[in-house]
Design a protein around this motif. Sequence first.
Motif, mmCIF file in Angstrom:
data_model
loop_
_atom_site.group_PDB
_atom_site.id
_atom_site.type_symbol
_atom_site.label_atom_id
_atom_site.label_comp_id
_atom_site.label_asym_id
_atom_site.label_seq_id
_atom_site.Cartn_x
_atom_site.Cartn_y
_atom_site.Cartn_z
ATOM 1 N N ASP A 44 -59.212 66.303 -15.391
ATOM 2 C CA ASP A 44 -59.512 67.734 -15.456
ATOM 3 C C ASP A 44 -59.698 68.320 -14.059
ATOM 4 N N ALA A 45 -59.890 69.632 -14.015
ATOM 5 C CA ALA A 45 -60.004 70.334 -12.732
ATOM 6 C C ALA A 45 -61.196 69.849 -11.931
ATOM 7 N N ALA A 46 -62.301 69.553 -12.616
ATOM 8 C CA ALA A 46 -63.490 69.095 -11.897
ATOM 9 C C ALA A 46 -63.232 67.760 -11.205
ATOM 10 N N THR A 47 -62.531 66.850 -11.894
ATOM 11 C CA THR A 47 -62.234 65.540 -11.307
ATOM 12 C C THR A 47 -61.310 65.679 -10.108
ATOM 13 N N LEU A 48 -60.278 66.510 -10.248
ATOM 14 C CA LEU A 48 -59.320 66.690 -9.162
ATOM 15 C C LEU A 48 -59.954 67.392 -7.971
ATOM 16 N N LEU B 123 -62.002 71.577 -2.823
ATOM 17 C CA LEU B 123 -61.468 72.872 -3.249
ATOM 18 C C LEU B 123 -60.200 73.260 -2.495
ATOM 19 N N PRO B 124 -60.160 73.127 -1.155
ATOM 20 C CA PRO B 124 -58.912 73.475 -0.444
ATOM 21 C C PRO B 124 -57.744 72.604 -0.881
ATOM 22 N N GLY B 125 -58.006 71.309 -1.121
ATOM 23 C CA GLY B 125 -56.932 70.417 -1.544
ATOM 24 C C GLY B 125 -56.387 70.777 -2.903
ATOM 25 N N PHE B 126 -57.271 71.142 -3.841
ATOM 26 C CA PHE B 126 -56.827 71.545 -5.179
ATOM 27 C C PHE B 126 -56.002 72.819 -5.091
ATOM 28 N N GLY C 15 -56.065 54.952 -11.641
ATOM 29 C CA GLY C 15 -56.709 56.151 -11.143
ATOM 30 C C GLY C 15 -55.981 56.800 -9.984
ATOM 31 N N LEU C 16 -56.556 57.863 -9.453
ATOM 32 C CA LEU C 16 -55.902 58.660 -8.418
ATOM 33 C C LEU C 16 -55.606 57.849 -7.159
ATOM 34 N N ASP C 17 -56.523 56.990 -6.758
ATOM 35 C CA ASP C 17 -56.302 56.202 -5.543
ATOM 36 C C ASP C 17 -55.135 55.229 -5.690
ATOM 37 N N ALA C 18 -54.747 54.925 -6.933
ATOM 38 C CA ALA C 18 -53.668 53.961 -7.161
ATOM 39 C C ALA C 18 -52.290 54.612 -7.162
ATOM 40 N N LEU C 19 -52.212 55.940 -7.031
ATOM 41 C CA LEU C 19 -50.909 56.602 -6.939
ATOM 42 C C LEU C 19 -50.210 56.159 -5.654
ATOM 43 N N VAL C 20 -49.023 55.598 -5.803
ATOM 44 C CA VAL C 20 -48.290 55.047 -4.668
ATOM 45 C C VAL C 20 -47.265 56.058 -4.186
ATOM 46 N N LEU C 21 -47.396 56.524 -2.947
ATOM 47 C CA LEU C 21 -46.428 57.430 -2.329
ATOM 48 C C LEU C 21 -45.512 56.625 -1.417
ATOM 49 N N ASP C 22 -44.221 56.939 -1.451
ATOM 50 C CA ASP C 22 -43.275 56.148 -0.661
ATOM 51 C C ASP C 22 -43.125 56.655 0.777
ATOM 52 N N GLN C 23 -43.967 57.611 1.168
ATOM 53 C CA GLN C 23 -43.977 58.097 2.544
ATOM 54 C C GLN C 23 -45.414 58.263 2.999
ATOM 55 N N ALA C 24 -45.632 58.086 4.295
ATOM 56 C CA ALA C 24 -46.941 58.389 4.860
ATOM 57 C C ALA C 24 -47.058 59.894 5.047
ATOM 58 N N VAL C 25 -48.074 60.501 4.471
ATOM 59 C CA VAL C 25 -48.245 61.949 4.545
ATOM 60 C C VAL C 25 -49.687 62.252 4.959
ATOM 61 N N PRO C 26 -49.882 63.305 5.730
ATOM 62 C CA PRO C 26 -51.253 63.721 6.044
ATOM 63 C C PRO C 26 -51.888 64.352 4.811
ATOM 64 N N GLY C 27 -53.170 64.106 4.617
ATOM 65 C CA GLY C 27 -53.840 64.672 3.455
ATOM 66 C C GLY C 27 -53.319 64.087 2.157
ATOM 67 N N VAL C 28 -53.317 62.733 2.065
ATOM 68 C CA VAL C 28 -52.712 62.081 0.896
ATOM 69 C C VAL C 28 -53.425 62.471 -0.391
#
Length: 675
Positions: free
Chosen positions: A115-119, A125-128, A167-180
């Motif tokens: 939900d929005a609170a978890t995200l 807030l800026p990231g959401f 969970g959210l930390d387990a999302l694997v991105l195939d590129q290094a990005v700032p503000g993961v």
Amino acid sequence: MSVRDDVAALLARYDEDTWVALANRGLLRRARKDLTATDVRVVAEDGTAVEVGVGDVVVRLGLAGPSDATCTCPSPVTCQHVLTAGLWLAAGAGTPQVAASSPADALHDELMALDAATLTAYAGLPGFRWASILLDDADEPPVLTRDGYLTVTFPRRGLTARYLGGGLDALVLDQAVPGVERFRVAVVLAWQRAHGLVLTPPAPRGTRGTGPSEAAVSRTASRERLRATAAAVLRDTVRVGVSHLSPAIHERLVTAAVWAQGVEYHRLALLLRRISDEVELLLVRSARADDLALLDDVAVAHALVAALEATAGREPAALVGRARTAYDPVRRLDLVGLGGRPWRTGSGYHGLTCLFWDAAGSRMLTWTDARPETLAGFDPRARWRQPAPWTGLATPAAATGRAVALTQAQVSPDGRLSGVESTTASVGDVRGADLLASLPVRDVWADLAVRRVTGLLDVVDQNALWAVVRPARALPAQWDPVAQVLRRPLLDEADDVLVLEVPWSRLHAHAIARLEAIGDDLPAGACVVARVQRVRGRLVGEPLSVVVPDRGNDAVDALHFDTDPHPGAGGGSALVADLLAAGTADRPTSPDGSDDDPGVVPGPVSALRAVVEQAAQRGCGGTVPGDVHRRLASAHAAARSIGLSVFVEPDPALDPAELLLRSSYLVQQVERALG
């Protein structure tokens, strides 16, 4: 099950692509060699993680998997030891029992439950808000797949995120990005939106933000400071050089974009976000990075800032823009359905768009339903006869040639109808003659209000391109095998030509067959509903439907869907049958029919572009005084010599970065005009 079992169950779902996305293929290959050459064992376990010894180092793996793992070696990124430990656990070595892989449906439920609170707690807030705006303003929506695990791909960035659980930390991105963290939130929101769940972004706080607080200064003063800040950072991208920008420039662009959104400069905010995304691609050395495309966008944004500065306090709505998700409530709309068209984009989306005429407002309105191609169960052609979005209208097909009254409708500034459930519809018959009388029929092509973009800052009203034309006669259809387009010329009384064009696609096969089958001419008095544009001096129209006045209450013939009078393979069309049999690739289309096809550019203009690009790539901050002006002045003079008087003598008093951005904008403007 123990934590070790849970971690092993998560890792068992990792495939080759996921392991490579964590590091790289070479590191993965070395990690596999370590499995046989190095002592690997469990050394400790607690309630949150399992510690695996790999030779002399210790790797700690939690429920988020390798993306959140730690290692006692000095590597600051995911190292070979983490991969070795993960592979060892995934294989079940030393583990009493490894749970079976969770099905994709369970992973889907996990993302939908956030939900929005978890995200907000995860990314702030800026990231959401950043993640929500990223999806709202995306030119190419994310592409979703579900095959053993879930993937979300952002086409413009070339970035793919994989979710295998944890969970959210387990999302694997195939590129290094700032503000993961904010990217992970964007992945979740993209998945939820594609499945009908839209979380509302938290409201901005007046006491926070990267720009001046609205509580401290007026919006007018805040906008003034923003314009100066944005102009400075845009000039600095050229002064430093677009080929070697720094993280500091990226942060300044992100700051300016958030600030622009806060003072409701929506169009500038969108441009600055796009530029910051392009800079980010350059910083991570992505294969999709394009410093010259970045330069073009920077020049346009710089021109927009200048236009806003020149009109400060009385900025036109076209320059300010509006949020793409903004809809205006309308108590009642009396519309006439004019048909629909299926489409598919090159970025992996397909959908159905239906067209309506609003006689009271003298405008065309559209409703669109779209999904990723990888999302099972959606077919644009089948959607035509599936339930409509509004109560009271059975299907989109049921609106064709009918009077449709919408109550409590929602309409965007660019003429898009929302499919909200609160809107209700009532449908009535309308005879062909009455329908034609309500439509803006054009008999003379010279009278067509064909909109042509005259400036890079112009806003194109795509719905205004739709027209209802009544030809004097039609010429036979012709197939262009090179462009993969069917063309059918329509002539008015003055023998001016409007060419109907349908690009090949399996979604358009029915319309191509219908357009061929109409015969040497259209029925007497018939009109064609088409999107008409002027392309390099000639009128081109994409046909949607034919209005035949003597057909009573069924006056509108939807070319993409209505029954073919010549049934059979390929709809009775030998051309369509051959194209289908040959497996001819589809030519992607889009909801708005946009097609960037540049015209011929004179040599002096190309030479000027080369001068600007060379100087902007290297940077003009350390050049010899007057060098940039001298080279630009020579290139401008060459362009003036062939009649392009817009390229005036550059002002030597101006900053070299300012001169380069102005010249870049002029080059793009001339290229657009000539195209």
